[in-house]
Design a protein around this motif. Sequence first.
Motif, PDB file in Angstrom:
ATOM      1  N   LEU A 146       0.825  -1.204   0.149  1.00 55.70           N
ATOM      2  CA  LEU A 146      -0.038  -0.003  -0.211  1.00 55.70           C
ATOM      3  C   LEU A 146       0.789   1.228  -0.014  1.00 55.70           C
ATOM      4  CD1 LEU A 146      -3.320  -0.527   2.401  1.00 55.70           C
ATOM      5  CD2 LEU A 146      -3.085  -0.314   0.078  1.00 55.70           C
ATOM      6  N   ASN A 147       2.007   1.269   0.384  1.00 53.01           N
ATOM      7  CA  ASN A 147       2.940   2.336   0.427  1.00 53.01           C
ATOM      8  C   ASN A 147       3.601   2.649  -0.907  1.00 53.01           C
ATOM      9  OD1 ASN A 147       2.488   2.696   3.307  1.00 53.01           O
ATOM     10  ND2 ASN A 147       4.219   1.711   3.818  1.00 53.01           N
ATOM     11  N   VAL A 148       3.331   1.727  -1.772  1.00 50.97           N
ATOM     12  CA  VAL A 148       4.142   1.969  -2.976  1.00 50.97           C
ATOM     13  C   VAL A 148       3.515   3.366  -3.839  1.00 50.97           C
ATOM     14  CG1 VAL A 148       4.577   1.001  -5.337  1.00 50.97           C
ATOM     15  CG2 VAL A 148       4.689  -0.463  -3.206  1.00 50.97           C
ATOM     16  N   ALA A 149       4.083   4.281  -4.289  1.00 50.47           N
ATOM     17  CA  ALA A 149       3.674   5.303  -5.191  1.00 50.47           C
ATOM     18  C   ALA A 149       3.531   4.892  -6.597  1.00 50.47           C
ATOM     19  CB  ALA A 149       4.557   6.625  -4.933  1.00 50.47           C
ATOM     20  N   ALA A 150       2.659   4.526  -7.002  1.00 54.56           N
ATOM     21  CA  ALA A 150       2.617   3.798  -8.576  1.00 54.56           C
ATOM     22  C   ALA A 150       2.701   4.886  -9.668  1.00 54.56           C
ATOM     23  CB  ALA A 150       1.243   3.026  -8.706  1.00 54.56           C
ATOM     24  N   LEU A 151       2.881   4.436 -10.735  1.00 56.51           N
ATOM     25  CA  LEU A 151       3.200   5.523 -11.917  1.00 56.51           C
ATOM     26  C   LEU A 151       1.882   5.670 -12.433  1.00 56.51           C
ATOM     27  CD1 LEU A 151       5.282   6.537 -13.853  1.00 56.51           C
ATOM     28  CD2 LEU A 151       4.749   4.504 -15.435  1.00 56.51           C
ATOM     29  N   ASP A 153      -1.102   6.153 -11.015  1.00 57.58           N
ATOM     30  CA  ASP A 153      -2.261   6.989 -10.365  1.00 57.58           C
ATOM     31  C   ASP A 153      -1.608   7.188  -9.147  1.00 57.58           C
ATOM     32  OD1 ASP A 153      -4.555   7.040  -8.364  1.00 57.58           O
ATOM     33  OD2 ASP A 153      -5.485   7.015 -10.468  1.00 57.58           O
ATOM     34  N   PRO A 154      -1.824   8.530  -8.655  1.00 56.93           N
ATOM     35  CA  PRO A 154      -1.139   8.907  -7.396  1.00 56.93           C
ATOM     36  C   PRO A 154      -1.546   8.011  -6.295  1.00 56.93           C
ATOM     37  CG  PRO A 154      -2.175  10.974  -8.637  1.00 56.93           C
ATOM     38  CD  PRO A 154      -2.547   9.285  -9.374  1.00 56.93           C
ATOM     39  N   SER A 155      -2.820   7.137  -6.030  1.00 57.39           N
ATOM     40  CA  SER A 155      -3.072   6.430  -5.219  1.00 57.39           C
ATOM     41  C   SER A 155      -2.613   5.098  -5.728  1.00 57.39           C
ATOM     42  CB  SER A 155      -4.771   6.748  -4.737  1.00 57.39           C
ATOM     43  OG  SER A 155      -5.048   5.783  -3.924  1.00 57.39           O
ATOM     44  N   GLY A 156      -1.946   4.363  -4.909  1.00 58.20           N
ATOM     45  CA  GLY A 156      -1.539   3.081  -5.157  1.00 58.20           C
ATOM     46  C   GLY A 156      -2.665   2.038  -5.041  1.00 58.20           C
ATOM     47  N   SER A 157      -3.643   2.195  -4.255  1.00 55.81           N
ATOM     48  CA  SER A 157      -4.945   1.299  -4.241  1.00 55.81           C
ATOM     49  C   SER A 157      -5.562   1.469  -5.698  1.00 55.81           C
ATOM     50  CB  SER A 157      -5.723   1.758  -3.157  1.00 55.81           C
ATOM     51  OG  SER A 157      -6.203   2.883  -3.202  1.00 55.81           O
ATOM     52  N   VAL A 158      -5.881   2.769  -6.176  1.00 50.67           N
ATOM     53  CA  VAL A 158      -6.619   2.933  -7.497  1.00 50.67           C
ATOM     54  C   VAL A 158      -5.782   2.259  -8.534  1.00 50.67           C
ATOM     55  CG1 VAL A 158      -7.448   4.688  -8.913  1.00 50.67           C
ATOM     56  CG2 VAL A 158      -7.695   4.898  -6.588  1.00 50.67           C
ATOM     57  N   ALA A 159      -4.435   2.309  -8.483  1.00 52.47           N
ATOM     58  CA  ALA A 159      -3.690   1.678  -9.433  1.00 52.47           C
ATOM     59  C   ALA A 159      -4.039   0.188  -9.552  1.00 52.47           C
ATOM     60  CB  ALA A 159      -2.010   2.000  -9.351  1.00 52.47           C
ATOM     61  N   MET A 160      -4.142  -0.489  -8.240  1.00 55.63           N
ATOM     62  CA  MET A 160      -4.157  -1.782  -8.044  1.00 55.63           C
ATOM     63  C   MET A 160      -5.678  -2.287  -8.600  1.00 55.63           C
ATOM     64  SD  MET A 160      -2.462  -2.871  -4.673  1.00 55.63           S
ATOM     65  CE  MET A 160      -1.703  -1.249  -3.781  1.00 55.63           C
ATOM     66  N   GLN A 161      -6.623  -1.298  -8.311  1.00 57.27           N
ATOM     67  CA  GLN A 161      -7.829  -1.817  -8.786  1.00 57.27           C
ATOM     68  C   GLN A 161      -8.049  -1.861 -10.453  1.00 57.27           C
ATOM     69  OE1 GLN A 161     -10.944   0.612  -6.583  1.00 57.27           O
ATOM     70  NE2 GLN A 161      -9.620   0.973  -5.185  1.00 57.27           N
ATOM     71  N   LYS A 162      -7.119  -1.034 -11.045  1.00 59.03           N
ATOM     72  CA  LYS A 162      -7.075  -1.053 -12.594  1.00 59.03           C
ATOM     73  C   LYS A 162      -6.538  -2.300 -12.887  1.00 59.03           C
ATOM     74  CE  LYS A 162      -6.795   3.893 -13.031  1.00 59.03           C
ATOM     75  NZ  LYS A 162      -5.702   5.202 -13.282  1.00 59.03           N
ATOM     76  N   VAL A 163      -5.426  -2.791 -12.324  1.00 58.54           N
ATOM     77  CA  VAL A 163      -4.784  -4.039 -12.586  1.00 58.54           C
ATOM     78  C   VAL A 163      -5.995  -5.301 -12.533  1.00 58.54           C
ATOM     79  CG1 VAL A 163      -3.162  -5.621 -12.132  1.00 58.54           C
ATOM     80  CG2 VAL A 163      -2.673  -3.292 -12.137  1.00 58.54           C
ATOM     81  N   LEU A 164      -6.798  -5.096 -11.384  1.00 53.67           N
ATOM     82  CA  LEU A 164      -7.858  -6.025 -11.206  1.00 53.67           C
ATOM     83  C   LEU A 164      -9.222  -5.771 -11.691  1.00 53.67           C
ATOM     84  CD1 LEU A 164      -6.965  -6.442  -7.340  1.00 53.67           C
ATOM     85  CD2 LEU A 164      -6.136  -7.979  -9.162  1.00 53.67           C
ATOM     86  N   SER A 239       3.357   4.673   6.905  1.00 52.81           N
ATOM     87  CA  SER A 239       4.499   5.058   5.761  1.00 52.81           C
ATOM     88  C   SER A 239       3.989   5.995   4.926  1.00 52.81           C
ATOM     89  CB  SER A 239       4.698   3.733   4.968  1.00 52.81           C
ATOM     90  OG  SER A 239       5.179   2.777   5.593  1.00 52.81           O
ATOM     91  N   GLY A 240       4.636   6.325   3.864  1.00 48.33           N
ATOM     92  CA  GLY A 240       4.346   7.531   3.050  1.00 48.33           C
ATOM     93  C   GLY A 240       3.244   7.649   2.448  1.00 48.33           C
ATOM     94  N   SER A 241       2.996   9.145   1.960  1.00 49.69           N
ATOM     95  CA  SER A 241       1.549   9.353   1.643  1.00 49.69           C
ATOM     96  C   SER A 241       1.577   9.003   0.135  1.00 49.69           C
ATOM     97  CB  SER A 241       1.342  11.029   1.653  1.00 49.69           C
ATOM     98  OG  SER A 241       0.545  11.582   0.842  1.00 49.69           O
ATOM     99  N   GLY A 242       0.454   8.599  -0.481  1.00 54.08           N
ATOM    100  CA  GLY A 242       0.237   8.568  -1.908  1.00 54.08           C
ATOM    101  C   GLY A 242       0.479   9.903  -2.705  1.00 54.08           C
TER     102      GLY A 242
END
Length: 423
Positions: A146-151, A153-164, A239-242
Amino acid sequence: MRKAHGKNTVRYYLLIIIALAFLFFTGDFGLIDVQKTAIVMAVGIDREEETFIVTSQIAIPQSSKQGQASETVQLVSRGKTVADAFEEINAKTGWYPKLVFCKLIILGEKAVEQDAFDALDFFLLDEYMSDNCLIATCDGLAKDMLNVAALVDPSGSVAMQKVLSPHAERVGTVLPSTLREFAIGYFSDGKSSYLPLLKTQPQQEQVSGSQQQSGSSDSSGSSESSSASSSSESSSGSSGSGGSSGSGGGQSNDKPVFSASETALFVGGKRVEKLTQEETFAFNAVKKELRLAAYSVETEDATCTLTVKRNTPRTKFKVGKDGRATLKIELVMAAGLLDYSKSLPVQEGADVGDVPSGAFTAAEKRLSGQIKTTFEKCRACGCDLFGIEEQLQKYAHRRYEELKDTALKNSIADVTVKFRNVR
């Protein structure tokens, strides 16, 4: 008579207005105060012996300034139960955690070594939590994921939802699972279920002969991200902010992308095995509805990528006199040509139906073998994803009590795959 009917109509409307007013004024509006409510977007659950470690990704209210992205922060709390850990968020911050907007739950490696429903039953019982919430697992800590800042989307959880997403399921690359689907498998007679396995990958693959460029902007962006993460850790105990992504090219190049092409298998809530990317596609081909899925095979002289327009699976179940169950899988794949690693003559590559000779034969052999491998892996670890016990109860119920404990272990799969041209 008409006058009496008119009076009754007015009364009906008055009753409806009174009922709506009652629902409006007795609603849960007191808790939806942005300044007092922690809007939980995603939850990561890890475990240390009997203690649950809950990482909540919370959306922070922002003023409406032009060009300013929404910000998220991760809060870490502990408790003997998941509910106890959520209550700690309120004690630490004064925010009341609201789960109605939670769309993703990630289970860490330690959380699935024991019964995963030790953590998930809280969400299943919560009246505000949607049972369509996505669930995934990962190697290592869910907190780190969850702490990963993805490429993307600013929010890691939103980026993961796109993958799923449902699109990823339709093309066969991912096997998403929701809280409802995981619970159905967990509480079934076979106690078997699955979850997508989330991983991070570098944005850019290494290419032989190329030199990786690293300028001052790369190092400054990296150190800036690192210092922001440590600052958030010290201030909030998490941990870090998105946050919003940086504008520097070097900083965005450091951000990874997510992958969920592998699938974790569960029996009784415990992770027991893993399906590879090819086995995940094979299971999707048998159990899901594929649309525009890409499938590559090796022909005699090149590689051919087929586009699967649709799949038509059929299964037949029977039990022999010796008590051995046989699952016959007949799969028809309507496919055409998507790409070829060598140039084709105009007359052979002008239409999607012009598939090179031998491509369908190679595809049938390869996919048939992958389905058999997937079935054997599930059988060996006791994960009844193909529903052997359910079909035993449905089609051979008189022998169910006799064979239910050995049906999956002694079962075999008879697989037939046929690729046909879309034309």
